[in-house]
Design a protein around this motif. Structure first.
Motif, short mmCIF file in Angstrom:
data_model
loop_
_atom_site.label_atom_id
_atom_site.label_comp_id
_atom_site.label_asym_id
_atom_site.label_seq_id
_atom_site.Cartn_x
_atom_site.Cartn_y
_atom_site.Cartn_z
N ILE A 187 -9.70 20.85 -6.36
CA ILE A 187 -8.57 20.67 -7.27
C ILE A 187 -7.29 20.39 -6.50
N ALA A 188 -7.13 21.04 -5.34
CA ALA A 188 -5.88 20.90 -4.56
C ALA A 188 -5.88 19.68 -3.65
N ALA B 183 -13.19 18.52 -12.60
CA ALA B 183 -12.78 17.12 -12.39
C ALA B 183 -11.49 16.81 -13.16
N ILE B 184 -11.39 17.34 -14.37
CA ILE B 184 -10.18 17.14 -15.17
C ILE B 184 -9.00 17.86 -14.52
N ALA B 185 -9.23 19.08 -14.04
CA ALA B 185 -8.16 19.85 -13.38
C ALA B 185 -7.67 19.13 -12.13
N ARG B 186 -8.60 18.52 -11.36
CA ARG B 186 -8.22 17.78 -10.15
C ARG B 186 -7.27 16.63 -10.51
N ALA B 187 -7.52 15.98 -11.66
CA ALA B 187 -6.64 14.89 -12.08
C ALA B 187 -5.31 15.43 -12.61
N MET B 188 -5.37 16.54 -13.35
CA MET B 188 -4.18 17.02 -14.06
C MET B 188 -3.18 17.74 -13.15
N ILE B 189 -3.63 18.25 -12.00
CA ILE B 189 -2.72 19.03 -11.15
C ILE B 189 -1.57 18.18 -10.64
N LEU B 190 -1.77 16.86 -10.58
CA LEU B 190 -0.71 15.96 -10.11
C LEU B 190 0.24 15.54 -11.25
N GLU C 219 -3.04 27.91 -12.13
CA GLU C 219 -2.41 27.51 -13.39
C GLU C 219 -3.18 26.39 -14.08
N VAL C 220 -3.57 25.37 -13.31
CA VAL C 220 -4.27 24.25 -13.93
C VAL C 220 -5.70 24.65 -14.32
N MET C 221 -6.32 25.58 -13.58
CA MET C 221 -7.64 26.06 -13.97
C MET C 221 -7.58 26.77 -15.32
N GLN C 222 -6.58 27.60 -15.52
CA GLN C 222 -6.42 28.26 -16.81
C GLN C 222 -6.20 27.24 -17.92
N GLU C 223 -5.45 26.20 -17.59
CA GLU C 223 -5.11 25.18 -18.58
C GLU C 223 -6.35 24.44 -19.07
N VAL C 224 -7.34 24.23 -18.18
CA VAL C 224 -8.56 23.53 -18.58
C VAL C 224 -9.69 24.49 -18.96
N THR D 128 0.83 -1.21 0.00
CA THR D 128 0.00 0.00 0.00
C THR D 128 0.86 1.26 0.00
N LYS D 129 1.94 1.23 0.77
CA LYS D 129 2.83 2.39 0.86
C LYS D 129 3.50 2.66 -0.48
N ARG D 130 3.94 1.59 -1.14
CA ARG D 130 4.60 1.77 -2.44
C ARG D 130 3.60 2.19 -3.51
N LEU D 131 2.35 1.71 -3.40
CA LEU D 131 1.32 2.06 -4.37
C LEU D 131 0.94 3.54 -4.28
N ARG D 132 1.10 4.14 -3.09
CA ARG D 132 0.72 5.54 -2.92
C ARG D 132 1.48 6.44 -3.89
N ALA D 133 2.74 6.15 -4.09
CA ALA D 133 3.51 6.94 -5.05
C ALA D 133 3.00 6.72 -6.47
N LEU D 134 2.54 5.49 -6.75
CA LEU D 134 2.01 5.18 -8.07
C LEU D 134 0.69 5.92 -8.34
N ARG D 135 -0.08 6.14 -7.28
CA ARG D 135 -1.38 6.82 -7.45
C ARG D 135 -1.22 8.20 -8.10
N LYS D 136 -0.13 8.86 -7.81
CA LYS D 136 0.12 10.17 -8.40
C LYS D 136 0.24 10.07 -9.92
N GLU D 137 0.72 8.92 -10.39
CA GLU D 137 0.93 8.71 -11.83
C GLU D 137 -0.36 8.32 -12.55
N MET D 138 -1.37 7.85 -11.79
CA MET D 138 -2.63 7.37 -12.37
C MET D 138 -3.79 8.15 -11.78
N GLN D 139 -4.60 8.74 -12.62
CA GLN D 139 -5.76 9.49 -12.16
C GLN D 139 -6.99 9.08 -12.95
N ILE D 140 -8.17 9.44 -12.41
CA ILE D 140 -9.42 9.04 -13.05
C ILE D 140 -10.40 10.20 -13.08
#
Length: 529
Positions: free
Chosen positions: A381-382, A430-437, A402-407, A350-362
């Motif tokens: 978003i934050a 919802a897209i900005a919430r995923a993209m900020i990471l 920045e991410v709000m402007q982007e979307v 679970t601890k190692r997966l937490r870092a992976l979660r940043k790479e995968m969003q939905i």
């Protein structure tokens, strides 16, 4: 003489001391055996107009003009007359049957209740009539379904039950408010065919409310196009489609996701790969929870997605599309290989997966349901930054702006709450919430199906832009094949947990190899325009 005639209808709502006009001088009519479509984007006044026909808006609305049913005035009519007409002479079908059906009552009880209320039909006679209705709307083995609760039926079956309920008292007019929006293309085609057949056989008038012009072309005799509470154009369906006069109608007709996905960069490396991925849910019985079988949600799925590439995943409800994506993200258990950026992630802690979660969003289908109503846009978003941390040297609010402007959102709106945004704006949040990471893989689970056509086009363009800018890999789940075609480089077709066809999106659209894929494509409504 028209069975329903609306003349100079106005509807105003008072809020915070102000009067907001929702409907402004709307006039149209519906004849027996005719389908009239009210078309327009969210907020155009379509549903308010329909609810006004039998005074369902309550005391909060100030209604003017005239609504005549079979020569009887409905506006300010006595309650006795309205109770007789509602659900009896004029019936409604709504968009989401799960919110219209009582989750605590069986299908039989809900249908017989309507018969008892309006026709005093009870007992054996009511049960016989219910079976006839369920068979008429295409519910197979109807008798075995009488004791079922709404959650035990599929989306298409629930919508058929709603139609049966609406038809139970042989109405003169059926008002269908976005009845197919949440359904798969094959089920959508079946429901539209059913409504057209019932209209002919029962000689009903049908008022069909939708934002999807491709449906209108298929089902309607006449069209009324609404914008900002007014009908801006009306006429026979063929004439409206072939020669639209109003700029807004022209805009709606051209609002189809189109174009091709941006080419994947040469040499793009594989980001995600599965090898015979399987998700089986055990069926347990008895006191000791003995496993007596399995629900085979996903069977031996092998896929790969490169950076900058979109894999479209299509299939009917229950085919395993979302389950496959959740297994890849390690949000549910599975068997088989899952590789992310060259690493086998199956055995990660679970601890190692937490870092992976940043790479995968939905990003989910219903932005209103996936955003907390108690959090501001900035907080939503934050939220991920609280878990994964802010980039060194960066200010959290600056990152949100920045991410709000982007979307395509104004950063000045970051203090607003979700209910203060439109549907398209909520999906951008919802897209900005995923993209900020700054993820590398984004799962898009029906991200456009709840949106108006013009907003769908904007979201598709935004997603393609972000993919091109950041080299994102997308898993794009949808039952709207027009959107899939505009987004996807590759596609898989799923049926009952199996991947029945896979290949390039272009090849699959041009030359499907399986009967199931051909039926899906055939059920897709022709693009409007």
């Amino acid at each position: 003489m028209s069975i329903l005639e609306v003349k100079d209808l106005t509807v105003a709502f008072r809020q915070d001391g102000k009067t907001n006009m929702a409907v402004k001088g709307v006039s149209f009519s519906v004849d027996r055996g005719e389908t009239v479509a009210l078309v327009g984007e969210s907020g155009s006044g379509k549903s308010v107009t329909a609810l006004s026909t039998v005074s369902l808006l309550g005391d909060v609305a100030q209604v003017g003009g005239s609504v005549s049913y079979d020569g009887q005035e409905m506006i300010d009519a006595p309650d006795r007359l309205l109770r007789k007409v509602r659900g009896n002479d004029i019936s409604f079908i709504f968009q989401e049957p799960m919110t219209s059906l009582n989750p605590l009552h069986t299908i039989e009880r809900q249908l017989t209740e309507s018969l008892a209320l309006h026709q005093s039909v009870v007992g054996h006679e009511a049960r016989t009539r219910v079976l006839e209705l369920l068979q008429k709307v295409g519910i197979r083995d109807a008798e075995s379904r009488l004791g079922a609760y709404p959650h035990q039926l599929s989306g298409g079956q629930r919508q058929r039950v709603m139609i049966a309920m609406a038809l139970s008292n042989k109405p003169d007019i059926l008002i269908a408010d976005e009845p197919t929006t949440a359904l798969d293309v094959t089920i959508q085609a079946q429901i539209l065919e059913l409504l057209a057949e019932l209209k002919r056989s029962e000689d009903m008038g049908l008022l069909f409310i939708t934002h999807d012009l491709s449906i209108v072309r298929r089902i309607a005799d006449r069209v009324c196009v609404m914008k900002d509470g007014e009908i801006v154009e009306t006429g026979p369906t063929a004439a409206i489609f072939e020669n639209p006069q109003h700029p807004y109608t022209q805009k709606l007709l051209s609002a189809q996701p189109s174009g091709q996905p941006i080419a994947v960069p040469a040499g793009a490396k594989e980001l995600v790969k599965t090898d015979s991925l399987r998700v089986w849910f055990p069926i347990q019985q008895g006191f000791f929870k003995k496993v007596v079988g399995h629900v085979k949600a996903v069977n031996d799925a092998t896929i790969s997605v490169r950076e900058g590439e979109t894999l479209g995943i299509v299939g009917e409800s229950g085919s395993g599309k979302t389950t496959l994506a959740l297994a890849i993200m390690r949000l549910i258990g599975s068997e088989g290989g899952i590789t992310f950026d060259g690493s086998d992630v199956r055995g990660w802690s679970t601890k190692r997966l937490r870092a992976l979660r940043k790479e995968m969003q939905i990003v989910f289908q219903d932005p209103f349901g996936s955003l907390s109503p108690r959090m501001t846009c900035e907080q939503i978003i934050a939220e991920g930054l609280s878990v994964h941390g802010v980039e060194p040297g960066r200010n959290r609010r600056d990152m949100v702006a920045e991410v709000m402007q982007e979307v395509g959102l104004d950063p000045a709106m970051m203090h607003r709450y979700p209910h203060e945004f439109s549907g398209g704006q909520r999906q951008r949040i919802a897209i900005a919430r995923a993209m900020i990471l700054r993820p590398r893989l984004v799962v898009l689970d029906e991200p456009t199906s709840a949106l108006d056509m013009t907003v769908q086009v904007q979201i598709v363009d935004l997603l393609r832009h972000l993919q091109d800018k950041y080299g994102l890999a997308y898993l794009f789940i949808s039952h709207d094949l027009n959107v899939v075609r505009a987004m996807s480089h590759k596609m898989i077709v799923m049926k009952q947990g199996d991947v029945v066809e896979a290949g390039s999106a272009q090849d699959l659209f041009d030359n499907p190899q399986t009967d199931y894929a051909r039926s899906l494509l055939a059920a897709t409504l022709e693009p409007s325009g």
